[in-house]
Write an enzyme that holds these catalytic residues in place. Structure first.
Site, PDB file in Angstrom:
ATOM      1  N   ARG A 110       0.831  -1.203   0.000  1.00 48.95           N
ATOM      2  CA  ARG A 110       0.000   0.000   0.000  1.00 48.95           C
ATOM      3  C   ARG A 110       0.867   1.254   0.000  1.00 48.95           C
ATOM      4  NH1 ARG A 110       0.664  -2.360   4.723  1.00 48.95           N
ATOM      5  NH2 ARG A 110       0.425  -1.270   6.714  1.00 48.95           N
ATOM      6  N   CYS A 123      -3.270  22.552  11.436  1.00 46.77           N
ATOM      7  CA  CYS A 123      -3.022  22.070  12.792  1.00 46.77           C
ATOM      8  C   CYS A 123      -1.578  22.383  13.140  1.00 46.77           C
ATOM      9  CB  CYS A 123      -3.219  20.558  12.855  1.00 46.77           C
ATOM     10  SG  CYS A 123      -4.700  20.011  11.993  1.00 46.77           S
ATOM     11  N   CYS A 126       1.174  19.649  12.804  1.00 49.30           N
ATOM     12  CA  CYS A 126       1.121  18.833  11.577  1.00 49.30           C
ATOM     13  C   CYS A 126       2.443  18.126  11.293  1.00 49.30           C
ATOM     14  CB  CYS A 126       0.761  19.707  10.384  1.00 49.30           C
ATOM     15  SG  CYS A 126       0.711  18.780   8.831  1.00 49.30           S
ATOM     16  N   ASP A 287       4.539  13.223  16.491  1.00 50.08           N
ATOM     17  CA  ASP A 287       5.825  13.030  15.818  1.00 50.08           C
ATOM     18  C   ASP A 287       6.867  14.062  16.264  1.00 50.08           C
ATOM     19  OD1 ASP A 287       5.137  10.779  14.278  1.00 50.08           O
ATOM     20  OD2 ASP A 287       4.103  12.046  12.814  1.00 50.08           O
ATOM     21  N   ASP A 324       4.663   6.362  15.045  1.00 51.08           N
ATOM     22  CA  ASP A 324       5.190   6.272  13.682  1.00 51.08           C
ATOM     23  C   ASP A 324       6.703   6.367  13.824  1.00 51.08           C
ATOM     24  OD1 ASP A 324       4.771   5.871  10.985  1.00 51.08           O
ATOM     25  OD2 ASP A 324       3.355   7.534  10.802  1.00 51.08           O
TER      26      ASP A 324
HETATM   27  C1  LIG Z   1       0.019   5.216   7.678  1.00 46.08           C
HETATM   28  C2  LIG Z   1       0.554   4.911   6.369  1.00 46.08           C
HETATM   29  C3  LIG Z   1      -0.047   3.957   5.546  1.00 46.08           C
HETATM   30  C4  LIG Z   1      -1.291   3.215   5.945  1.00 46.08           C
HETATM   31  O1  LIG Z   1      -1.022   2.386   7.040  1.00 46.08           O
HETATM   32  P1  LIG Z   1      -2.159   1.481   7.701  1.00 46.08           P
HETATM   33  O2  LIG Z   1      -1.515   0.980   8.934  1.00 46.08           O
HETATM   34  O3  LIG Z   1      -2.482   0.407   6.715  1.00 46.08           O
HETATM   35  O4  LIG Z   1      -3.337   2.357   7.959  1.00 46.08           O
HETATM   36  C5  LIG Z   1       0.544   3.693   4.344  1.00 46.08           C
HETATM   37  N1  LIG Z   1       1.672   4.311   3.950  1.00 46.08           N
HETATM   38  C6  LIG Z   1       2.281   5.228   4.716  1.00 46.08           C
HETATM   39  C7  LIG Z   1       3.535   5.863   4.233  1.00 46.08           C
HETATM   40  C8  LIG Z   1       1.744   5.559   5.958  1.00 46.08           C
HETATM   41  O5  LIG Z   1       2.340   6.494   6.707  1.00 46.08           O
HETATM   42  S1  SF4 Z   2      -2.402  17.676   6.797  1.00 46.51           S
HETATM   43 FE1  SF4 Z   2      -1.616  18.615   8.678  1.00 46.51          FE
HETATM   44  S2  SF4 Z   2      -2.575  20.630   8.788  1.00 46.51           S
HETATM   45 FE2  SF4 Z   2      -3.719  19.440   7.289  1.00 46.51          FE
HETATM   46  S3  SF4 Z   2      -5.428  18.596   8.436  1.00 46.51           S
HETATM   47 FE3  SF4 Z   2      -3.784  17.046   8.453  1.00 46.51          FE
HETATM   48  S4  SF4 Z   2      -2.617  17.449  10.317  1.00 46.51           S
HETATM   49 FE4  SF4 Z   2      -3.901  19.237   9.942  1.00 46.51          FE
END
Ligand SMILES: *Cc1c(COP(=O)(O)O)cnc(C)c1O
Ligand code: SF4
Length: 366
Positions: A110, A123, A126, A287, A324
């Site tokens: 994916r 946000c 972000c 993050d 993450d």
């Molecule tokens: C979060 C994310 C996904 C989707 O991850 P799921 O755990 O399947 O929801 C896919 N690619 C990237 C780069 C992501 O950060």
């Molecule tokens: S991309 Fe960043 S600024 Fe935009 S809605 Fe998501 S967290 Fe908020």
């Protein structure tokens, strides 16, 4: 709020009007709330990350409470610019894992597809503030075509997550083209959209948009909600429209200090979400991104919240808590410890939600 009483309802309900009338300066904001010196400093600084707040979301702010959870998410503070230990511009190494601009291919099956750098509001924490809000960096039609080509050439990709920025800030026409192109690729089984528009700009979720989206099933939407106060009557209407269009709804929340770092707030939030047919999906550890320093909590706080939800409320209402991985390793699920010990003779000691122990006798011959 005084400022908005003269707005005609048909304007207030119009998502283009909401975007056109966003607030972003000290002058705009001091009309509706009492700005603190630190907010003035944040707004007055040449901030690295765009400020824009829809009138709809702005009127949810408490005019006097500096700790208002709505306000803290969208109005910068002076301390936002303070660096901190471990801070990175691109903490998830998205640029390094990007084979073509806008595609992040981190997992085997994916991808993340970044289709715009625009959002309805911004946000402060972000994770993608290095590009989000920078309109020069928004993908062109050529870039989008190159992204689609990449997906076409990679049959292992069965799941595409459309994000940005916020994909639902695109016009119906552009979204329609994009979804049609994705649906034209046979190996793509599911498409999902990550969007905070239902929260920042519920007026965007029109019957026409839902009519368009439902043509591209299986289509899933993940919204982004951090505090129960974000789920207003207007949001309820938007969510009902999406759910009625057959779209499975999930939610992601970022764990934010002094905003939602308590069991009580999280419990109210997840209960509100399931009432509106939204399944809590992920609770994210904040993050290591520039601008987010003062929003961060410890990881223990997230584990504590999950351990006080598990067993105490519906399993449906409990998100996975994830970190993450800095450096781009993907999401790491962090869960309370429940296997306490392995005893002789295949006896596993488990911890129940109330903290008692239970023994599960495993088969000896498996
Ligand atoms: C979060 C994310 C996904 C989707 O991850 P799921 O755990 O399947 O929801 C896919 N690619 C990237 C780069 C992501 O950060
Ligand atoms: S991309 Fe960043 S600024 Fe935009 S809605 Fe998501 S967290 Fe908020």
């Amino acid at each position: 709020m005084m400022k908005w009483t003269e707005v005609a309802p048909q304007n207030w309900q119009n998502w283009h009007w909401q975007l056109k009338n966003r607030l972003n300066s000290i002058e705009d904001l001091e009309d509706i709330i009492q700005l603190s010196p630190e907010e003035r400093e944040g707004l007055g600084a040449p901030h690295h990350f765009r400020v824009d707040i829809t009138p709809y979301f702005a009127q949810l702010m408490d005019p006097t409470d500096l700790n208002c959870p709505i306000r803290r998410q969208v109005i910068p503070l002076g301390r936002e610019l303070q660096p901190f230990e471990g801070m990175m511009a691109d903490s998830l190494a998205e640029e390094a894992q990007s084979p073509v601009p806008g595609i992040v291919h981190r997992y085997p099956d994916r991808v993340l597809m970044l289709v715009t750098t625009h959002c309805a509001s911004y946000c402060r924490y972000c994770t993608r503030s290095r590009i989000v809000g920078d309109f020069q960096a928004t993908p062109s039609l050529n870039d989008l075509a190159a992204q689609i080509d990449y997906l076409r050439q990679h049959p292992e990709i069965r799941d595409v997550l459309i994000s940005g920025g916020d994909p639902l800030t695109l016009s119906d026409v552009t979204l329609g083209h994009l979804l049609k192109a994705l649906r034209g690729i046979e190996h793509i089984e599911i498409v999902r959209i990550g969007s905070r528009v239902p929260i920042f700009l519920p007026q965007r979720i029109t019957p026409e948009l839902c009519q368009l989206l439902r043509q591209f099933h299986p289509l899933w939407i993940n919204i982004h909600t951090n505090h129960p106060r974000e789920i207003t009557d207007e949001v309820a209407v938007a969510l009902a429209r999406l759910a009625d269009a057959g779209i499975p709804l999930g939610n992601q929340t970022v764990l934010l200090a002094n905003i939602n770092d308590s069991v009580e707030v999280q419990r109210q939030l997840v209960h509100n979400l399931v009432k509106h047919r939204v399944r809590p999906y992920y609770l994210y550890q904040c993050d290591l991104v520039a601008g987010a320093g003062h929003f961060r909590t410890t990881i223990a706080k997230g584990v504590e919240i999950i351990s006080k939800l598990q067993g105490y409320t519906s399993g449906y209402a409990i998100p996975k808590y994830v970190v993450d991985a800095p450096g781009g390793g993907g999401k790491v699920v962090v869960a309370p410890q429940t296997i306490l010990a392995q005893r002789p003779n295949h006896r596993i000691v488990l911890k129940t939600y109330t903290g008692e122990t239970a023994i599960y006798q495993e088969p000896a011959d498996y």
